[in-house]
Design a protein around this motif. Structure first.
Motif, mmCIF file in Angstrom:
data_model
loop_
_atom_site.group_PDB
_atom_site.id
_atom_site.type_symbol
_atom_site.label_atom_id
_atom_site.label_comp_id
_atom_site.label_asym_id
_atom_site.label_seq_id
_atom_site.Cartn_x
_atom_site.Cartn_y
_atom_site.Cartn_z
ATOM 1 N N ASN A 1 73.073 -29.230 -71.080
ATOM 2 C CA ASN A 1 73.345 -27.801 -71.286
ATOM 3 C C ASN A 1 72.050 -27.025 -71.013
ATOM 4 O O ASN A 1 71.043 -27.246 -71.698
ATOM 5 C CB ASN A 1 73.812 -27.574 -72.726
ATOM 6 N N PRO A 2 72.055 -26.110 -70.024
ATOM 7 C CA PRO A 2 70.824 -25.389 -69.680
ATOM 8 C C PRO A 2 70.536 -24.175 -70.560
ATOM 9 O O PRO A 2 69.592 -23.430 -70.277
ATOM 10 C CB PRO A 2 71.096 -24.941 -68.242
ATOM 11 N N GLY A 3 71.322 -23.969 -71.633
ATOM 12 C CA GLY A 3 71.111 -22.788 -72.475
ATOM 13 C C GLY A 3 71.683 -21.535 -71.822
ATOM 14 O O GLY A 3 72.435 -21.613 -70.855
ATOM 15 N N SER A 4 71.308 -20.379 -72.362
ATOM 16 C CA SER A 4 71.927 -19.115 -71.935
ATOM 17 C C SER A 4 70.917 -18.162 -71.314
ATOM 18 O O SER A 4 69.824 -17.969 -71.850
ATOM 19 C CB SER A 4 72.579 -18.448 -73.157
ATOM 20 N N VAL B 1 72.771 -23.221 -76.346
ATOM 21 C CA VAL B 1 71.644 -24.011 -76.879
ATOM 22 C C VAL B 1 71.284 -25.104 -75.874
ATOM 23 O O VAL B 1 72.096 -25.988 -75.602
ATOM 24 C CB VAL B 1 72.011 -24.654 -78.237
ATOM 25 N N PRO B 2 70.058 -25.070 -75.318
ATOM 26 C CA PRO B 2 69.677 -26.125 -74.379
ATOM 27 C C PRO B 2 69.612 -27.481 -75.080
ATOM 28 O O PRO B 2 69.058 -27.591 -76.172
ATOM 29 C CB PRO B 2 68.268 -25.711 -73.915
ATOM 30 N N ARG C 1 70.552 -18.780 -78.111
ATOM 31 C CA ARG C 1 70.832 -18.958 -79.549
ATOM 32 C C ARG C 1 70.043 -20.125 -80.139
ATOM 33 O O ARG C 1 70.508 -20.800 -81.051
ATOM 34 C CB ARG C 1 72.330 -19.211 -79.760
ATOM 35 N N ASP C 2 68.857 -20.381 -79.609
ATOM 36 C CA ASP C 2 68.054 -21.473 -80.172
ATOM 37 C C ASP C 2 66.760 -20.930 -80.770
ATOM 38 O O ASP C 2 65.734 -21.612 -80.784
ATOM 39 C CB ASP C 2 67.748 -22.527 -79.092
ATOM 40 N N ASN C 3 66.853 -19.695 -81.282
ATOM 41 C CA ASN C 3 65.706 -19.032 -81.926
ATOM 42 C C ASN C 3 64.555 -18.756 -80.961
ATOM 43 O O ASN C 3 63.408 -18.614 -81.397
ATOM 44 C CB ASN C 3 65.215 -19.828 -83.140
ATOM 45 N N ASP C 4 64.854 -18.708 -79.692
ATOM 46 C CA ASP C 4 63.891 -18.329 -78.660
ATOM 47 C C ASP C 4 64.581 -17.266 -77.807
ATOM 48 O O ASP C 4 65.551 -17.575 -77.110
ATOM 49 C CB ASP C 4 63.518 -19.557 -77.820
ATOM 50 N N PRO C 5 64.123 -16.003 -77.887
ATOM 51 C CA PRO C 5 64.852 -14.927 -77.194
ATOM 52 C C PRO C 5 64.711 -14.937 -75.672
ATOM 53 O O PRO C 5 65.392 -14.177 -74.988
ATOM 54 C CB PRO C 5 64.233 -13.655 -77.788
ATOM 55 N N ARG C 6 63.840 -15.789 -75.143
ATOM 56 C CA ARG C 6 63.660 -15.803 -73.693
ATOM 57 C C ARG C 6 64.897 -16.387 -72.993
ATOM 58 O O ARG C 6 65.548 -17.299 -73.507
ATOM 59 C CB ARG C 6 62.433 -16.647 -73.324
#
Ligand code: ZN
Length: 252
Positions: free
Chosen positions: A193-196, A152-153, A201-206
């Motif tokens: 945190n730069p996300g994945s 999660v960013p 997992r932040d409801n954005d599939p990109r």
């Protein structure tokens, strides 16, 4: 110089390739830093390890990387993650396992400590709350810290880091991190945190990753769409758990 910061690729080659194309479209970067979990969950462990070895010599280990070569017990995972870790372990060559086994847990680069889950407990701790972030600011020496693990960013800023009041309570303020909104890193202490890349997992599939520009003193989150369906097909063919296949479409 500019740096690209990638985390939680999770054996998703299509997502990783899309991010690398995006980096090239910016004119490239001086270095790519990887915050771990190259493998686990996804269908392309060999290709992802090969690309990260080639493109990102600055890389730390994630819990899934160590689970894939036996350094972390898969019993500590939820059933889907454990099943994927056991499948990944069955795919890897001895050389790939040695590479994952020898990745460090923490590194320092420029103004950042790269610390996987958290600088306090690199392998397992998630920094999702201001309280957890506040407790971690004493656990690294550089101005800022880069973490992954939660997918999660977000970023957290320390409050009054240089207070002389011995009774001052450590505190941190959480911030959402959005694509296109630069975060100034100079003169303050942050955990970012730069996300994945491979399983947001932040409801954005990109795919999610970040650019750090040391001359401008800013970090910029980037989101990159990729073709999810072929990844899901490869996961299905590999017999990976249905829940892991479906979640890619929703980014959760
Ligand atoms: Zn992960």
């Amino acid at each position: 110089m500019r740096y690209a910061i990638l985390s939680d690729i999770h054996s998703n080659l299509t997502a990783l390739e899309a991010v690398l194309v995006d980096i090239d479209s910016l004119g490239g970067v001086g270095e790519i830093w990887c915050l771990g979990d190259i493998v686990g969950y996804g269908p392309d462990p060999h290709e992802c390890i090969e690309l990260v070895r080639k493109k990102s010599p600055v890389c730390i280990a994630g819990n899934h990387d160590w689970a894939a070569e036996g350094k972390v017990d898969t019993a500590e995972f939820n059933p889907d993650a454990g099943a994927a870790a056991i499948w990944t372990r069955s795919q890897l060559t001895p050389d790939e396992k040695r590479y994952l086994e020898n990745l460090p847990l923490v590194l320092e680069k420029d103004i950042f400590t790269l610390a996987r889950g958290s600088p306090r407990h690199p392998v397992w701790e998630y920094i999702l709350s201001a309280d957890t972030a506040a407790a971690n600011f004493d656990c690294f020496q550089t101005a800022c810290c880069l973490v992954g693990h939660s997918h999660v960013p977000a970023f957290f800023e320390q409050i009054n880091p240089y207070s002389l009041d011995v009774n001052a309570t450590p505190a941190a303020v959480p911030h959402e991190l959005h694509a296109g909104s630069p975060v100034v890193v100079g003169g303050r202490r942050l955990i970012i945190n730069p996300g994945s890349v491979g399983q947001p997992r932040d409801n954005d599939p990109r795919s999610s990753y970040m650019i750090y520009d040391d001359e401008a003193g800013v970090c910029l989150l980037k989101r990159v769409p990729y073709n999810i369906s072929p990844v899901q097909q490869r996961m299905l063919k590999a017999g990976l758990p249905t829940g892991l296949i479906e979640r890619l479409a929703y980014g959760y």
